[in-house]
Motif scaffolding. Sequence first.
Motif, PDB file in Angstrom:
ATOM      1  N   GLU A  31    -117.220  41.996 -42.556  1.00 40.02           N
ATOM      2  CA  GLU A  31    -117.913  40.710 -42.657  1.00 40.02           C
ATOM      3  C   GLU A  31    -117.556  39.754 -41.525  1.00 40.02           C
ATOM      4  O   GLU A  31    -117.920  38.581 -41.571  1.00 40.02           O
TER       5      GLU A  31
ATOM      6  N   LYS B  87    -112.154  24.774 -38.393  1.00 39.57           N
ATOM      7  CA  LYS B  87    -113.315  24.332 -39.168  1.00 39.57           C
ATOM      8  C   LYS B  87    -113.806  22.958 -38.716  1.00 39.57           C
ATOM      9  O   LYS B  87    -114.851  22.505 -39.166  1.00 39.57           O
TER      10      LYS B  87
ATOM     11  N   GLU C  96    -111.355  33.434 -44.999  1.00 39.04           N
ATOM     12  CA  GLU C  96    -112.716  32.976 -45.326  1.00 39.04           C
ATOM     13  C   GLU C  96    -113.318  32.202 -44.156  1.00 39.04           C
ATOM     14  O   GLU C  96    -114.514  32.342 -43.869  1.00 39.04           O
ATOM     15  N   THR C  97    -112.512  31.408 -43.471  1.00 37.78           N
ATOM     16  CA  THR C  97    -112.989  30.687 -42.292  1.00 37.78           C
ATOM     17  C   THR C  97    -113.439  31.671 -41.223  1.00 37.78           C
ATOM     18  O   THR C  97    -114.501  31.511 -40.613  1.00 37.78           O
ATOM     19  N   CYS C  98    -112.645  32.706 -41.002  1.00 38.48           N
ATOM     20  CA  CYS C  98    -112.989  33.703 -39.974  1.00 38.48           C
ATOM     21  C   CYS C  98    -114.286  34.433 -40.299  1.00 38.48           C
ATOM     22  O   CYS C  98    -115.029  34.814 -39.390  1.00 38.48           O
ATOM     23  N   LYS C  99    -114.565  34.612 -41.568  1.00 43.26           N
ATOM     24  CA  LYS C  99    -115.817  35.274 -41.954  1.00 43.26           C
ATOM     25  C   LYS C  99    -117.038  34.462 -41.539  1.00 43.26           C
ATOM     26  O   LYS C  99    -118.122  35.023 -41.351  1.00 43.26           O
ATOM     27  N   THR C 100    -116.881  33.155 -41.378  1.00 44.51           N
ATOM     28  CA  THR C 100    -118.006  32.294 -41.009  1.00 44.51           C
ATOM     29  C   THR C 100    -118.129  32.099 -39.502  1.00 44.51           C
ATOM     30  O   THR C 100    -119.148  31.593 -39.034  1.00 44.51           O
ATOM     31  N   LEU C 101    -117.106  32.471 -38.741  1.00 42.31           N
ATOM     32  CA  LEU C 101    -117.110  32.254 -37.291  1.00 42.31           C
ATOM     33  C   LEU C 101    -117.997  33.261 -36.576  1.00 42.31           C
ATOM     34  O   LEU C 101    -118.037  34.438 -36.925  1.00 42.31           O
ATOM     35  N   LYS C 102    -118.644  32.790 -35.546  1.00 47.30           N
ATOM     36  CA  LYS C 102    -119.415  33.643 -34.643  1.00 47.30           C
ATOM     37  C   LYS C 102    -118.570  33.875 -33.393  1.00 47.30           C
ATOM     38  O   LYS C 102    -117.777  33.020 -32.990  1.00 47.30           O
TER      39      LYS C 102
END
Length: 171
Positions: free
Chosen positions: A10, A72, A119-125
């Motif tokens: 992910e 974030k 969880e933060t890393c999962k949202t990073l591009k």
Amino acid sequence: MHYHLHRQTEMEPRVNMLFSMVEENYERLRGLLEKVSEEELFYKGPGQAYNSIGQLLKHLAFVDLQWNYRIKEEPLPVELEKAYGPELDATGKLPAVESGSTIVDVLDAYDVVFQSFKETCKTLKDEELDKIIPYNDHTATIGWGIWHMADHSRYHQAHIVLMRKWFRQRQ
């Protein structure tokens, strides 16, 4: 044993590589702390002149928490700063761990930080890794910040290994 950086499906590839460095160091840290007694958690070395394992763990959790919120681009919530901080006490030293804490207590608190970071890393591009963010009185890229989290952990792991050695050798 086979060493390999874990692939998080992910996460984007570059984010995953950097996250895996943090994760590997976090898992290594947890392994170093198996069977740490309360006495060892609070031991401050010869002459009580050094930071205890508890202080170092609290410091690592707080710094990682700060990085998570920098990444974030959100302010660190006051309740989290109170729960995990401050970075330094009134005398400029790493704050003490609450009396009566166990290694499980300290690691459970750190786990919350690590899971939030994951969880933060999962949202990073991947392209966001080059984004410049404030870092104390300087700036850094998000990618450097994640690398720094891994490097900072390894740095203090060396202190923890030394504290454990001194603890076993004390008379």
